[in-house]
Design a protein around this motif. Structure first.
Motif, PDB file in Angstrom:
ATOM      1  N   UNK A 509       0.902  -1.221   0.042  1.00 33.61           N
ATOM      2  CA  UNK A 509       0.140  -0.020  -0.042  1.00 33.61           C
ATOM      3  C   UNK A 509       0.851   1.016   0.120  1.00 33.61           C
ATOM      4  N   UNK A 510       1.804   1.318   0.836  1.00 32.25           N
ATOM      5  CA  UNK A 510       2.845   2.448   0.654  1.00 32.25           C
ATOM      6  C   UNK A 510       3.545   2.718  -0.450  1.00 32.25           C
ATOM      7  N   UNK A 511       3.821   1.436  -1.130  1.00 30.20           N
ATOM      8  CA  UNK A 511       4.526   1.950  -2.660  1.00 30.20           C
ATOM      9  C   UNK A 511       3.604   2.193  -3.577  1.00 30.20           C
ATOM     10  N   UNK A 512       2.102   1.611  -3.608  1.00 33.89           N
ATOM     11  CA  UNK A 512       1.325   2.233  -4.568  1.00 33.89           C
ATOM     12  C   UNK A 512       0.766   3.587  -4.234  1.00 33.89           C
ATOM     13  N   UNK A 513       1.123   4.049  -3.150  1.00 30.30           N
ATOM     14  CA  UNK A 513       0.719   5.405  -2.711  1.00 30.30           C
ATOM     15  C   UNK A 513       1.821   6.331  -2.990  1.00 30.30           C
ATOM     16  N   UNK A 514       3.110   6.043  -3.832  1.00 23.52           N
ATOM     17  CA  UNK A 514       4.127   6.946  -3.961  1.00 23.52           C
ATOM     18  C   UNK A 514       4.998   7.160  -2.970  1.00 23.52           C
ATOM     19  N   UNK A 515       5.105   6.301  -1.930  1.00 24.36           N
ATOM     20  CA  UNK A 515       5.829   6.498  -0.726  1.00 24.36           C
ATOM     21  C   UNK A 515       7.466   6.066  -1.097  1.00 24.36           C
ATOM     22  N   UNK A 516       8.160   7.197  -0.755  1.00 25.88           N
ATOM     23  CA  UNK A 516       9.581   6.673  -1.076  1.00 25.88           C
ATOM     24  C   UNK A 516      10.407   6.878   0.059  1.00 25.88           C
ATOM     25  N   UNK A 517       9.888   7.459   1.340  1.00 24.91           N
ATOM     26  CA  UNK A 517      10.633   7.481   2.488  1.00 24.91           C
ATOM     27  C   UNK A 517       9.669   7.107   3.748  1.00 24.91           C
ATOM     28  N   UNK A 518      10.296   6.359   4.701  1.00 18.68           N
ATOM     29  CA  UNK A 518       9.523   5.933   5.833  1.00 18.68           C
ATOM     30  C   UNK A 518      10.252   6.636   7.058  1.00 18.68           C
ATOM     31  N   UNK A 519       9.498   7.145   8.150  1.00 17.68           N
ATOM     32  CA  UNK A 519      10.322   7.676   9.079  1.00 17.68           C
ATOM     33  C   UNK A 519       9.904   7.008  10.417  1.00 17.68           C
ATOM     34  N   UNK A 520      10.660   6.571  11.292  1.00 14.90           N
ATOM     35  CA  UNK A 520      10.313   6.031  12.554  1.00 14.90           C
ATOM     36  C   UNK A 520      11.593   6.018  13.456  1.00 14.90           C
ATOM     37  N   UNK A 533      15.610   0.922   2.775  1.00 20.17           N
ATOM     38  CA  UNK A 533      17.069   0.877   3.321  1.00 20.17           C
ATOM     39  C   UNK A 533      17.344   2.163   4.098  1.00 20.17           C
ATOM     40  N   UNK A 534      18.026   2.129   5.378  1.00 17.39           N
ATOM     41  CA  UNK A 534      18.384   3.080   5.852  1.00 17.39           C
ATOM     42  C   UNK A 534      19.302   4.019   5.558  1.00 17.39           C
ATOM     43  N   UNK A 535      18.963   5.289   5.835  1.00 20.88           N
ATOM     44  CA  UNK A 535      19.473   6.574   5.326  1.00 20.88           C
ATOM     45  C   UNK A 535      20.606   6.922   6.419  1.00 20.88           C
ATOM     46  N   UNK A 536      21.437   7.969   6.328  1.00 24.11           N
ATOM     47  CA  UNK A 536      22.367   8.530   7.201  1.00 24.11           C
ATOM     48  C   UNK A 536      21.568   9.075   8.440  1.00 24.11           C
ATOM     49  N   UNK A 537      20.383   9.521   8.172  1.00 20.92           N
ATOM     50  CA  UNK A 537      19.636   9.891   9.418  1.00 20.92           C
ATOM     51  C   UNK A 537      18.837   8.754   9.933  1.00 20.92           C
ATOM     52  N   UNK A 538      19.245   8.299  11.076  1.00 21.08           N
ATOM     53  CA  UNK A 538      18.615   6.931  11.387  1.00 21.08           C
ATOM     54  C   UNK A 538      17.369   6.911  11.583  1.00 21.08           C
ATOM     55  N   UNK A 539      16.576   7.983  11.531  1.00 15.17           N
ATOM     56  CA  UNK A 539      14.990   7.774  11.435  1.00 15.17           C
ATOM     57  C   UNK A 539      14.471   7.780  10.067  1.00 15.17           C
ATOM     58  N   UNK A 540      15.136   7.873   9.048  1.00 10.94           N
ATOM     59  CA  UNK A 540      14.751   7.918   7.716  1.00 10.94           C
ATOM     60  C   UNK A 540      15.093   6.390   6.870  1.00 10.94           C
ATOM     61  N   UNK A 541      14.215   5.989   6.221  1.00  9.38           N
ATOM     62  CA  UNK A 541      14.570   4.721   5.501  1.00  9.38           C
ATOM     63  C   UNK A 541      13.974   4.946   4.048  1.00  9.38           C
ATOM     64  N   UNK A 542      14.644   4.701   3.081  1.00 12.97           N
ATOM     65  CA  UNK A 542      14.212   4.740   1.460  1.00 12.97           C
ATOM     66  C   UNK A 542      13.795   3.503   1.017  1.00 12.97           C
ATOM     67  N   UNK A 543      12.629   3.575   0.088  1.00 14.05           N
ATOM     68  CA  UNK A 543      11.882   2.596  -0.422  1.00 14.05           C
ATOM     69  C   UNK A 543      12.845   2.233  -1.797  1.00 14.05           C
ATOM     70  N   UNK A 544      13.438   1.284  -1.875  1.00 12.63           N
ATOM     71  CA  UNK A 544      14.227   0.769  -3.227  1.00 12.63           C
ATOM     72  C   UNK A 544      13.229   0.411  -4.183  1.00 12.63           C
ATOM     73  N   UNK A 545      11.983   0.284  -3.946  1.00  5.44           N
ATOM     74  CA  UNK A 545      11.004  -0.305  -4.983  1.00  5.44           C
ATOM     75  C   UNK A 545       9.723   0.990  -5.058  1.00  5.44           C
ATOM     76  N   UNK A 546      10.344   2.067  -4.909  1.00  4.83           N
ATOM     77  CA  UNK A 546       9.352   3.444  -4.960  1.00  4.83           C
ATOM     78  C   UNK A 546       8.788   3.705  -6.272  1.00  4.83           C
TER      79      UNK A 546
END
Length: 828
Positions: A509-520, A533-546
């Motif tokens: 659902x996230x990918x179908x809705x254009x989500x490229x980043x997930x923050x937690x 995949x985790x980015x430099x900022x530990x809270x941000x993850x990038x969707x490689x299938x965006x």
């Protein structure tokens, strides 16, 4: 000396000044303990005050400044649509309820964001002050002084401002407008009944409606009640003509405000909230009736909930004495007696609270009218109590003391119990620089933020950070297609039809809705969906299938076929084909066979394990729980009948909680399935803890529980690659427009991740084509093979019609104004 000082309060010429002096003194004493000690009127860190009202005021100030500077630079395009409002929404429809049209909110233009909290507090005090002036003005203009005096008007005005209903509205400040507008509308109506200039009435109808259509509905209902009583009691054959004139002037006022009203009316009629049914009780709880009797002459020494405060009158001893004296006046003041009795009946039964406040749910937001009639009775009865200055002196002193005694401890206890929050906390919660921003990157992408993220407390943070998101949005007007999508996917993070919070960390659902980043937050990193995949900022993850904006489907299926599948199957269908509400012409392919991969097993539940009114724990073992598998706990046919939310907690942590739903808001009497993604659970064993949020009685029904597992991995990646193989390129996001190019090797359906709305139109190679609703909540177009230039344009539905109706209303108003000025009638 004392006598001269008394005359200061009793002289008609000094009424406004004396009222202003007393208001400043009382407001300083009552509110000073909050505002002068670094706190604000904002009540609790998570609630309507910050999430809706303050955020809307900040947004509106920025919106006005942006439009102003665009005009100065020669750009006269006004933004009607904003992708930062939830998944994207209409500006007029979203913000009319809060700020757009409200003349007080225009002050936000002059106030930078970090100081808007001070404007918020100032507007509350200003509205309280103006409500007292409006009451006094109504008394003067309706010739109350013929039966009273300026001193009684002064006392009535103070009671009107500092009664419980008014003071508790610091929790919902835009409702204070009703206390200002209603007396002024009655002034206009009185002029019509006296065959005077009707233009002031038309003007106030216009101001009231353009400020807030919901409050206008309530004000109109009360205007009808007051006018009907007047016509019946003061029987006069001419009144029939005057009522007709009143209705015509009312219609002209509505016409003048149609530029805002028509778009909101269209949105309201299409909204899921308007279509929600509500089950009414015949009576309120017995405790509420006990409180109502007590709260008539005093306020509770604590701040009540938003709904409880709507039942609170919080008057004073002088008002009680006045009401008692009223009913000892034989054959006199019949209008007052009937109005008081009728409104008291309205307050005693839920059906009136339901009907008089818009058929949404039961709440007595019309109580400003009850406040008005009680204080007006006080104005009329006071001359019978105080005929000498010595009596007036005692009444003045005692009323001020009563106001202080009733009100002081409420604010003091609220401050002591940390109900009001510090200004520094508000600034932190609305700091746009603190929020994750991906705006610098080219392209149209969204960010999803887990509801477990500790740094995000504001449900409407995307409005402040200018961040496209799929999560955390709270408004009284939601796109019904978005709500329908959440319901059919059985997503738990949606409260009634006013709020949604993320896509339950579901990868598809996230990918179908254009989500490229997930923050937690770091402590919840196991909530991250598959493929990030985790980015430099530990809270941000990038969707490689965006997926990009404007991806394409080779196949489609009809909604009738789609509705026959379960929620977990629907997710998979949307990866393989789009869902359309209507068939396409020959040349476009329908999907005949679906590739379903889920495994499902039922969880046996003993009868004594069924969730009851009290807390109940169920322990489940999760199978096939791994990184490349999404596992769901499915609650089948959940139905809660009660007046407070029932909550499901996963494990014993206070954070991992899901509010199933609150029947107070939804009025829901049908069972619903909920599918909970277990990404937020570390272990393979989970304890479900069902509990009720308060002691109010209610019943929870649950037919069964299933564990659903959905493998992702290779299949998921292959499906994503097919969807983004041919997509919209060179995407440009402009004011009310989105442009792009696409080249298709065969006939396909191109889906745009814009919530479907009749306001959007699509042009292909310069020619207008039909925009389709796709995948329940998004928009799409069927295109033949070849290269296409696509332009999406937005225009608020009903705005053009509303504009011309407003021109007509304004023209009629000007004609009437000139006519009555020539006849010698003044505007006021």
């Amino acid at each position: 000396m004392w006598f001269k000082f008394e005359n200061f309060f009793y002289d008609d010429k000094n009424l406004v000044f004396s009222y202003s002096v007393l208001f400043v003194l009382l407001a300083s004493l009552l509110f000073g303990q909050i505002l002068f000690s670094g706190f604000t009127f904002i009540f609790e860190k998570q609630g309507d005050c910050i999430d809706q009202h303050l955020t809307a005021l900040i947004y509106f100030g920025s919106y006005l400044r942006s439009a102003f500077f665009n005009f100065l630079s020669g750009n006269f395009n006004i933004s009607l649509y904003d992708f930062n409002i939830g998944y994207g929404a209409d500006v007029i429809v979203t913000f009319h309820y809060y700020v757009l049209g409200d003349p007080f909110a225009l002050l936000s233009f002059f106030v930078p964001q970090k100081y808007t909290v001070h404007l918020y507090d100032f507007l509350i005090v200003l509205k309280l002050y103006l409500s007292g002036l409006a009451f006094a003005f109504c008394c003067f203009k309706t010739k109350v002084l013929e039966n009273s005096n300026s001193f009684s008007i002064l006392i009535g005005s103070l009671c009107y401002v500092f009664c419980g209903y008014s003071l508790f509205l610091v929790l919902i400040p835009n409702f204070l407008n009703s206390s200002i507008y209603f007396p002024l509308i009655l002034v206009g109506a009185d002029k019509i009944f006296k065959d005077a200039n009707p233009c002031f009435f038309i003007f106030m109808i216009f101001v009231s409606l353009i400020s807030n259509y919901y409050l206008f509905y309530i004000i109109s209902a009360m205007l009808f009640v007051f006018s009907a009583i007047k016509v019946v009691v003061d029987f006069d054959k001419q009144n029939y003509k005057r009522i007709t004139r009143l209705i015509l002037c009312y219609a002209i006022g509505i016409l003048a405000a149609c530029i805002v009203f028509i778009p909101n009316l269209i949105a309201l009629l299409e909204s899921s909230r308007f279509k929600t049914s509500y089950t009414l009780d015949m009576f309120y709880d017995i405790d509420l009736y006990k409180q109502a009797l007590l709260h008539f002459i005093k306020m509770p020494y604590k701040f009540l909930s938003r709904q409880e405060c709507m039942q609170t009158t919080g008057f004073f001893l002088i008002t009680l004495i006045s009401v008692i004296i009223l009913f000892f006046q034989k054959k006199k003041y019949l209008k007052f007696k009937i109005t008081f009795i009728l409104l008291t009946i309205f307050a005693l039964f839920p059906v009136f609270g339901y009907a008089l406040t818009g058929f949404a749910y039961v709440t007595n937001r019309w109580m400003f009218a009850y406040n008005f009639i009680v204080c007006l009775i006080t104005v009329f009865m006071l001359p019978l109590i105080t005929q000498k200055n010595s009596g007036k002196r005692l009444v003045l002193i005692f009323t001020i003391a009563n106001i202080i005694f009733n009100s002081y401890w409420i604010f003091k206890s609220a401050k002591a119990s940390n109900k009001f929050i510090a200004i520094s906390d508000v600034v932190y919660l609305t700091d746009k620089n603190r929020l994750p921003q991906m705006r610098a990157e080219a392209g149209f992408w969204r960010t999803d933020i887990s509801h477990f993220n500790k740094s995000i407390k504001n449900k409407n943070y995307s409005l402040l950070g200018k961040t496209k998101t799929t999560s955390s949005y709270f408004s009284s007007s939601l796109n019904p297609n978005v709500y329908e999508f959440f319901r059919e996917m059985e997503i738990p993070n949606v409260s009634a039809n006013v709020y949604y919070d993320g896509l339950d960390s579901r990868a598809m659902l996230c990918t179908l809705a254009n989500v490229k980043y997930f923050v937690v937050g770091r402590e919840w990193n196991y909530c991250v969906p598959y493929g990030y995949n985790q980015q430099k900022n530990y809270e941000i993850y990038e969707n490689r299938f965006a997926l990009p904006f404007g991806y394409s489907y080779k196949f489609y299926i009809s909604r009738e076929v789609y509705n026959t599948f379960s929620a977990i199957q629907k997710q998979q269908i949307l990866m393989q084909s789009t869902v359309l509400d209507e068939p396409l012409p020959l040349g476009f392919k329908t999907l005949k066979k679906f590739n379903f991969r889920e495994t499902i097993y039922k969880v046996p539940i003993a009868q004594n394990e069924q969730p009851k009114n009290q807390s109940t724990n169920l322990t489940l073992s999760l199978k096939n729980k791994s990184i490349a598998v999404e596992t769901y706990i499915k609650l089948i046919d959940v139905l809660y009948l009660g007046k407070t939310a029932f909550v499901l907690k996963l494990d014993d942590t206070s954070d991992s909680k899901f509010v199933l739903y609150d029947s107070y808001y939804t009025g829901n009497t049908k069972s619903i399935n909920y599918m909970l993604n277990t990404k937020c659970i570390k272990d393979d064993v989970v304890k479900l803890n069902f509990f009720q949020k308060s002691q109010v009685s209610g019943r929870l029904f649950l037919k069964g529980i299933e564990i659903n597992s959905l493998p992702l991995g290779q299949y998921y990646e292959e499906e994503i690659n097919l969807l983004k193989k041919e997509h919209l390129k060179n995407v440009k996001e402009l004011t009310n427009k989105v442009k792009g190019e696409i080249k298709l090797s065969e006939n396909k359906i191109v889906l745009f991740t814009i919530p479907y709305s009749k306001g959007w139109s699509v042009f292909v190679n310069g020619k207008k084509e039909k925009l389709l609703r796709a995948n329940t909540m998004f928009s799409a177009i069927a295109l033949k093979a070849g290269k296409h230039e696509i332009e999406l344009r937005y225009f608020t539905p009903g705005l053009k019609l509303g504009f011309f109706l407003s021109l007509l209303g304004c023209a009629l108003f000007v004609i009437l104004l000139k006519k009555h000025r020539k006849a010698g009638f003044s505007f006021l």
